[in-house]
Scaffold this motif. Structure first.
Motif, PDB file in Angstrom:
ATOM      1  N   VAL A  50      -1.658   6.934   4.465  1.00 21.85           N
ATOM      2  CA  VAL A  50      -1.791   5.659   3.770  1.00 21.85           C
ATOM      3  C   VAL A  50      -2.852   5.847   2.691  1.00 21.85           C
ATOM      4  O   VAL A  50      -4.022   6.089   2.991  1.00 21.85           O
ATOM      5  N   ALA A  87       1.911  10.721   8.424  1.00 16.39           N
ATOM      6  CA  ALA A  87       1.889   9.598   7.483  1.00 16.39           C
ATOM      7  C   ALA A  87       0.502   9.516   6.861  1.00 16.39           C
ATOM      8  O   ALA A  87      -0.509   9.659   7.550  1.00 16.39           O
ATOM      9  N   THR A 107      -1.791   9.430  11.922  1.00 14.22           N
ATOM     10  CA  THR A 107      -1.682   8.827  10.601  1.00 14.22           C
ATOM     11  C   THR A 107      -3.055   8.902   9.948  1.00 14.22           C
ATOM     12  O   THR A 107      -4.070   8.592  10.587  1.00 14.22           O
ATOM     13  N   THR A 132      -3.339  15.876   4.181  1.00 13.75           N
ATOM     14  CA  THR A 132      -3.996  14.972   3.248  1.00 13.75           C
ATOM     15  C   THR A 132      -4.628  15.729   2.094  1.00 13.75           C
ATOM     16  O   THR A 132      -4.570  15.282   0.937  1.00 13.75           O
ATOM     17  N   PHE A 170      -5.686   7.712   6.869  1.00 15.38           N
ATOM     18  CA  PHE A 170      -5.977   6.594   5.977  1.00 15.38           C
ATOM     19  C   PHE A 170      -7.016   7.063   4.962  1.00 15.38           C
ATOM     20  O   PHE A 170      -8.094   7.529   5.336  1.00 15.38           O
ATOM     21  N   GLU A 193       8.105   8.923   0.729  1.00 16.11           N
ATOM     22  CA  GLU A 193       7.056   8.018   0.292  1.00 16.11           C
ATOM     23  C   GLU A 193       7.579   6.589   0.308  1.00 16.11           C
ATOM     24  O   GLU A 193       8.791   6.364   0.369  1.00 16.11           O
ATOM     25  N   TYR A 229       2.289   4.803   0.766  1.00 13.84           N
ATOM     26  CA  TYR A 229       2.117   5.824   1.795  1.00 13.84           C
ATOM     27  C   TYR A 229       3.030   7.013   1.501  1.00 13.84           C
ATOM     28  O   TYR A 229       4.046   6.902   0.794  1.00 13.84           O
ATOM     29  N   ARG A 273       0.864  -1.172   0.000  1.00 13.63           N
ATOM     30  CA  ARG A 273       0.000   0.000   0.000  1.00 13.63           C
ATOM     31  C   ARG A 273       0.906   1.229   0.000  1.00 13.63           C
ATOM     32  O   ARG A 273       1.815   1.348   0.833  1.00 13.63           O
TER      33      ARG A 273
END
Length: 303
Positions: free
Chosen positions: A25, A23, A48, A82, A50, A298, A6, A4
């Motif tokens: 994902v 981070a 993190t 994000t 997602f 990354e 990240y 996956r």
């Protein structure tokens, strides 16, 4: 084994290795909450994010945010980081855009702008700040921070408990010197603290009008009440809650007010958070948190 993807971003900064690390994902489909929690603990950053497909195709993405210990309803630096990452991945390096992220707190409207300083993202607060009941005496707050009672408060600013989705104890202190000496005794704080996110003790947001950079309106530090306690270099959800204290104590004028909050200096990770508050009829009607972010790495996650 297929990995996956990240990304690693530093948020609320334009300079790598400053601000708040995040981070992201990108391919979270198939991960349940327990798996996300384990991955967040593996990264061991303050948060993190997602990313998954949105429930509504008109929206940009579904985003869930985890600390190493629990899931957040929303958080500032994961939202800003994000939003910028997704815009860059979509090839929007030259264009401004507006889109919606689906977070646990609700639908978060994000706006991306670009200039010579790089990409900048801001988001609207889904919940406006509200003041919560607080029974802790200022003397106790001072003691758990290693400060004297007369160093707590300035002008008309007093200790409060505010939330715009995540609760924070807001602690005004006299000046930068006092802020620099603050240290949270987490064990002692557990005895008196109101409940925060994830059932833990509320985190502590120390602030002063005294600043390192004259262009900034406030200097802040944020202590996470854990075992052990740690400091966060840039906290958008705390700035969102803090907007309630600013409105309450500073009696902002009608119309928009824009100000900057500096954080992270004591950690060697300086950051700047932009806070905008709109006032109509003597009350806050909307507010926004904004900042820059820069990609620093990354990779592939095989989990």
């Amino acid at each position: 084994m297929k990995g996956r993807k990240y990304l690693l971003y530093d948020v609320f900064t334009q300079d790598p290795l400053t601000g708040n690390p995040l981070a992201i994902v990108l391919e979270a489909e198939g991960l349940d909450a327990a798996a996300m929690q384990r991955i967040a603990r593996e990264f061991n950053l303050s948060e993190t994010a997602f990313v998954d497909a949105p429930a509504d195709p008109k929206h940009k993405a579904r985003v869930r945010i985890f600390t190493p210990d629990y899931e957040m309803p929303f958080a500032g630096h994961p939202t800003v980081g994000t939003a910028i990452a997704l815009s860059e991945l979509a090839g929007g390096e030259d264009a401004d855009e507006i889109f919606v992220l689906e977070e646990n707190i609700g639908l978060v409207r994000c706006a991306i702008s670009r200039n010579a300083s790089g990409p900048f993202a801001e988001f609207d607060l889904v919940e406006l700040p509200r003041q919560l009941k607080l029974t802790v005496e200022p003397e106790v707050v001072g003691a758990v921070l290693g400060l004297d009672a007369d160093e707590i408060g300035f002008e008309n600013h007093r200790v409060g408990l505010w939330s715009a989705g995540v609760p924070y104890l807001t602690v005004p202190v006299a000046n930068l010197g006092v802020a620099a000496r603050a240290r949270l005794d987490s064990a002692a704080w557990q005895e008196f603290a109101p409940t925060g996110t994830g059932g833990s003790a509320a985190n502590v947001y120390v602030y002063t009008r005294d600043t390192h950079d004259r262009d900034n309106a406030f200097h802040a530090r944020m202590f996470v009440a854990g075992n052990p306690s740690y400091e966060d270099p840039a906290t958008g959800s705390a700035a969102a809650a803090f907007s309630g204290a600013i409105m309450h104590f500073d009696q902002l004028p009608e119309g928009p007010t824009r100000l900057w909050i500096e954080q992270g200096m004591e950690m060697g990770r300086p950051s700047r958070i932009r806070l905008e508050i709109d006032v109509k009829g003597g009350r806050m009607i909307s507010a926004r948190i904004g900042g820059h972010a820069v990609k620093v790495g990354e990779g592939q996650l095989f989990a």
